[in-house]
Scaffold this active site. Structure first.
Site, PDB file in Angstrom:
ATOM      1  N   ASN A   1       0.840  -1.206   0.000  1.00  0.00           N
ATOM      2  CA  ASN A   1       0.000   0.000   0.000  1.00  0.00           C
ATOM      3  C   ASN A   1       0.872   1.253   0.000  1.00  0.00           C
ATOM      4  OD1 ASN A   1      -2.996  -0.768   0.218  1.00  0.00           O
ATOM      5  ND2 ASN A   1      -1.959  -2.184   1.586  1.00  0.00           N
TER       6      ASN A   1
ATOM      7  N   LEU B   1       0.104  -1.945  14.774  1.00  0.00           N
ATOM      8  CA  LEU B   1       0.057  -1.712  16.228  1.00  0.00           C
ATOM      9  C   LEU B   1      -1.077  -0.749  16.568  1.00  0.00           C
ATOM     10  CD1 LEU B   1       3.836  -1.284  17.136  1.00  0.00           C
ATOM     11  CD2 LEU B   1       2.385  -3.271  17.538  1.00  0.00           C
ATOM     12  N   ILE B   2      -1.700  -0.991  17.716  1.00  0.00           N
ATOM     13  CA  ILE B   2      -2.754  -0.079  18.175  1.00  0.00           C
ATOM     14  C   ILE B   2      -2.086   1.182  18.720  1.00  0.00           C
ATOM     15  CG2 ILE B   2      -4.563   0.243  19.914  1.00  0.00           C
ATOM     16  CD1 ILE B   2      -5.087  -2.789  19.721  1.00  0.00           C
ATOM     17  N   LEU B   3      -2.507   2.334  18.218  1.00  0.00           N
ATOM     18  CA  LEU B   3      -1.973   3.611  18.711  1.00  0.00           C
ATOM     19  C   LEU B   3      -2.741   3.970  19.991  1.00  0.00           C
ATOM     20  CD1 LEU B   3      -1.760   5.376  15.257  1.00  0.00           C
ATOM     21  CD2 LEU B   3       0.176   4.615  16.655  1.00  0.00           C
TER      22      LEU B   3
ATOM     23  N   HIS C   1      -8.315  -0.274   6.523  1.00  0.00           N
ATOM     24  CA  HIS C   1      -8.730  -1.497   7.209  1.00  0.00           C
ATOM     25  C   HIS C   1      -9.505  -2.369   6.225  1.00  0.00           C
ATOM     26  CE1 HIS C   1      -9.613  -4.183  10.436  1.00  0.00           C
ATOM     27  NE2 HIS C   1     -10.925  -4.094  10.218  1.00  0.00           N
TER      28      HIS C   1
ATOM     29  N   GLU D   1      -7.409  -2.400  -2.160  1.00  0.00           N
ATOM     30  CA  GLU D   1      -6.705  -1.547  -1.179  1.00  0.00           C
ATOM     31  C   GLU D   1      -5.800  -0.549  -1.875  1.00  0.00           C
ATOM     32  OE1 GLU D   1      -4.677  -4.467   1.199  1.00  0.00           O
ATOM     33  OE2 GLU D   1      -6.109  -4.244   2.834  1.00  0.00           O
TER      34      GLU D   1
END
Ligand code: GRF
Length: 239
Positions: free
Chosen positions: A21, A132-134, A154, A223
């Site tokens: 992407n 990773l979750i911010l 997403h 995407e």
């Protein structure tokens, strides 16, 4: 004649892996369909092929690895202590990531690679396969200190399959007849994972009997279109 590179909006792209992407964004800037400059690529993994893609395109890169924070933790057998230390390390990771994005400050694990004075603050942050979750504090501080928008790709429709393995979970549900369509979205990043307002939604038809590999190929192809369209759209909302 397109504007000089100095006048183009700057984008920081966050990646964790292959970077296909990111490559779509790089190609779009080269083709002129995305009038922006990718000024920095940050990867959560030193192994990410996306780093090679960025370097090949002459784009500055920085590895910002959560594991390098965990590796520096003192050893302890105490489970509670270990949990507290890891939580603090994750908080430091997020704080350093914010200072890297906003000020070009690198953390303590790498020699400074962004020379002060060369650093430019982005007008937009794009999570393109960032795994990773911010943290909530990262997002609230980002908004408070800069109000720079941050968007994420997403591979599921709004309200469907938030979190990891969304492609496989979508495929499984579609093949089981639990959903009559799937898709992908570009959305604003908020603390609730993959729940921010969508900027762009691309639906995918369900093809009964389709293999996961074939579905995955359709998702990635979509995407690569959506990441560019969504980024163009986000840049248009900048004041
Ligand atoms: C994409 O499928 C994205 O939706 C998911 O991870 C993959 C990233 O692919 N979050 P790439 O690194 O951009 O090739």
């Amino acid at each position: 004649m397109s504007g000089s590179i100095e006048s183009l909006p700057k984008i920081t792209v966050l990646i964790s892996g292959n970077g296909s992407n990111l490559q779509a964004l790089i190609d779009a800037t080269n083709k002129g369909s995305l009038k922006a400059e990718i000024s920095l690529v940050i990867s959560s993994s030193s192994e990410a092929y996306g780093l090679t893609r960025a370097s090949n395109a002459g784009i500055k890169t920085k590895v910002h690895s959560l594991n390098s924070y965990y590796r520096q933790l003192p050893k302890t057998e105490d489970a509670e202590e270990k949990k507290k230390l890891r939580a603090k390390a994750r908080e430091d990771f997020n704080t350093d990531l914010l200072n890297l994005i906003l000020e070009g400050k690198t953390g303590n694990e790498d020699p400074k690679i962004i020379v002060a004075g060369e650093f430019v603050k982005p007008q937009l942050i794009v999570c393109a396969g960032w795994m990773l979750i911010l943290s909530k504090s990262f997002l609230t501080q980002l908004d408070k200190r800069s109000s720079i928008p941050i968007i994420n790709l997403h591979p599921a429709l709004p309200g469907q399959f938030e979190g990891i393995n969304a492609i496989e979970r979508s495929w499984t549900a579609a093949q089981a007849g639990e959903v009559d369509k799937t898709g992908i979205m570009i959305h604003k990043v908020i603390p609730e994972v993959d729940k921010g307002d969508p900027l762009l939604v691309k639906e995918l038809e369900v093809i009964k009997g389709e293999s996961l590999e074939k579905y995955e190929a359709r998702v990635h192809a979509m995407e690569h279109i959506a990441i560019v369209e969504g980024t163009v759209k986000a840049l248009k909302t900048l004041v």
